[in-house]
Design a protein around this motif. Sequence first.
Motif, mmCIF file in Angstrom:
data_model
loop_
_atom_site.group_PDB
_atom_site.id
_atom_site.type_symbol
_atom_site.label_atom_id
_atom_site.label_comp_id
_atom_site.label_asym_id
_atom_site.label_seq_id
_atom_site.Cartn_x
_atom_site.Cartn_y
_atom_site.Cartn_z
ATOM 1 N N UNK A 113 -9.778 -21.311 9.373
ATOM 2 C CA UNK A 113 -9.128 -20.018 9.555
ATOM 3 C C UNK A 113 -8.651 -19.419 8.247
ATOM 4 N N UNK A 114 -8.069 -20.251 7.402
ATOM 5 C CA UNK A 114 -7.578 -19.755 6.115
ATOM 6 C C UNK A 114 -8.719 -19.313 5.203
ATOM 7 N N UNK A 115 -9.848 -20.005 5.263
ATOM 8 C CA UNK A 115 -10.995 -19.632 4.443
ATOM 9 C C UNK A 115 -11.588 -18.306 4.919
ATOM 10 N N UNK A 116 -11.700 -18.126 6.243
ATOM 11 C CA UNK A 116 -12.335 -16.908 6.763
ATOM 12 C C UNK A 116 -11.400 -15.696 6.744
ATOM 13 N N UNK A 117 -10.138 -15.891 7.126
ATOM 14 C CA UNK A 117 -9.198 -14.761 7.153
ATOM 15 C C UNK A 117 -7.777 -15.307 7.089
ATOM 16 N N UNK A 118 -7.281 -15.485 5.894
ATOM 17 C CA UNK A 118 -5.968 -16.093 5.689
ATOM 18 C C UNK A 118 -4.849 -15.296 6.347
ATOM 19 N N UNK A 119 -4.933 -13.995 6.304
ATOM 20 C CA UNK A 119 -3.879 -13.154 6.885
ATOM 21 C C UNK A 119 -3.773 -13.323 8.390
ATOM 22 N N UNK A 120 -4.904 -13.414 9.079
ATOM 23 C CA UNK A 120 -4.888 -13.572 10.536
ATOM 24 C C UNK A 120 -4.524 -14.994 10.952
ATOM 25 N N UNK A 121 -4.768 -15.953 10.089
ATOM 26 C CA UNK A 121 -4.516 -17.361 10.412
ATOM 27 C C UNK A 121 -3.073 -17.773 10.122
#
Length: 175
Positions: free
Chosen positions: A32-40
């Motif tokens: 999650x942090x790799x793909x979209x840190x803000x959403x994760x």
Amino acid sequence: MVSAEVVEYRSRFGRVLAVVVGVIGLGALVAGLVSDAGATAPFVAPVALVVLWVWAAYWRPAVVVSPAGVELRNVTRTVELPWPTIERVETKFALTLHTAYGDYAAWAAPAPGRASVAAAGKDAAQNLPPSTYSGGSVGTGDLANSASGQAAIIVRTRWEELRDAGLLDAPAWSG
């Protein structure tokens, strides 16, 4: 000859479950942090709490048998029971140590479910410590292939060694 060895029993299932949940939680957070840190980011604390809860419930619990006594590490409490205080070992719902001061169950050693009992062979009820057979038969929680049975074998074997050596004659507890 009384053994001076310290033996720690932990449920194999509990350890495997804790590792699996920890790996899945860590993997999900990293992905999650790799793909979209803000959403994760909002999910980091809840996932960490789940992993912590699984560690506390399934990795931490243990039955530690030492020359001094038995330590029951449960989810919220650790109880140390000196050998002379232990009067009886039972495995009806979980490994339970009965003392003059109360009964103490081990979270790490639950009794088996119906499927485990049905799958147990005749060998699971043989060659157990003599105090296992005190009622004439072996309970399902005493079977050697169950968590409660494995922990009970460790506790009863040491307890019988100490009893036969005459070292359990003076109960005292400082707890």
